[in-house]
Design an enzyme around this catalytic site. Structure first.
Site, mmCIF file in Angstrom:
data_model
loop_
_atom_site.group_PDB
_atom_site.id
_atom_site.type_symbol
_atom_site.label_atom_id
_atom_site.label_comp_id
_atom_site.label_asym_id
_atom_site.label_seq_id
_atom_site.Cartn_x
_atom_site.Cartn_y
_atom_site.Cartn_z
ATOM 1 N N THR A 107 21.500 81.881 61.247
ATOM 2 C CA THR A 107 20.820 80.946 60.341
ATOM 3 C C THR A 107 21.414 79.541 60.426
ATOM 4 O OG1 THR A 107 22.350 81.361 58.531
ATOM 5 C CG2 THR A 107 20.454 82.817 58.691
ATOM 6 N N ASP A 203 31.897 75.300 72.411
ATOM 7 C CA ASP A 203 32.414 75.717 71.098
ATOM 8 C C ASP A 203 33.865 75.237 70.978
ATOM 9 O OD1 ASP A 203 33.878 77.374 69.151
ATOM 10 O OD2 ASP A 203 31.966 78.407 68.936
#
Ligand code: U5P
Length: 212
Positions: A107, A203
């Site tokens: 999400t 990342d």
């Protein structure tokens, strides 16, 4: 919100090696710290100071010192830890608080999973550190948390930022009622469909500390 892109050749040079996928973790950690020190110099231009008297070997003069309460540095765990040393090197008398934010990779929503901060931040200048401003979710939540505790001057420092994250911060924090600024090493092109900054550097937490 004031946005300051610290476009200096040394910053661009260090960012180049941080972006390069061949750069290993030890080198990445060292460069992230060095880059943070350069960004800290820019981010602390308005740090609160006050005059005090000293004597040189020749004559008395007025110098400056950091005002009380001292600034608070808040790295967002885990990736923000990679920037902490680079910042405290320039502000050794600042206090350090911790905020753990994790985003749900599906999400992309951020949740606060840990905090170690003074309850009352009234009158405090706060520097929030996170290498990447992607959707902006983590940074916005972190800043809201600090505003609720009374912080009255907030500077977000990121190595890279996406235009989408900056826009989200501007909308979400328009009514913050206190000065909020962003200092970043670069505004990249965009976010990809999974919330990574393009071209970015991947990342940041994984590149600093490995995939855990
Ligand atoms: N993040 C990266 N690289 C990216 C995008 C995001 O490492 O290209 C991580 C950072 O660790 C940062 C968080 O803490 O996601 C910010 O995401 P967001 O809340 O701004 O989307």
């Amino acid at each position: 919100m004031r946005v300051h892109v610290a476009d200096h050749p040394l910053i661009a040079h260090k960012l180049t090696y941080l972006r390069d996928k061949r750069t290993d973790s030890p080198t990445f950690r060292r460069l992230a710290e060095e880059l943070m020190t350069l960004l800290a110099y820019e981010a602390t231009r308005d740090v609160r100071v006050e005059p005090f008297e000293i004597e040189t070997p020749v004559a008395p003069t007025t110098g400056i010192k950091l005002s009380n309460p001292k600034p608070l540095i808040v790295p967002i765990l885990r990736a923000g830890l990679g920037m902490l040393e680079g910042m405290v090197r320039l502000l050794p008398s600042a206090e350090v608080g911790f905020l753990g934010m994790q985003r749900n990779e599906e999400t992309l929503e951020a949740i606060t999973y840990a905090n170690r901060l003074p309850d009352d931040l009234s009158g405090r200048q706060v520097y929030v550190l996170d290498p990447m401003l992607a959707t902006g979710g983590s940074m916005i939540d972190a800043i809201r948390f600090l505003l609720e505790r009374g912080a009255d001057d907030i500077t977000a420092v990121t190595l890279l930022a996406a235009p989408e994250g900056i826009a989200a911060m501007e909308t979400a924090l328009a009514d913050a009622g206190v000065p909020v600024q962003l200092v970043t090493g670069s505004i990249d092109e965009r976010l990809n469909e999974v919330g990574y900054i393009v071209p970015g550097l991947g990342d940041a937490g994984d590149r600093l500390y490995g995939v855990v």
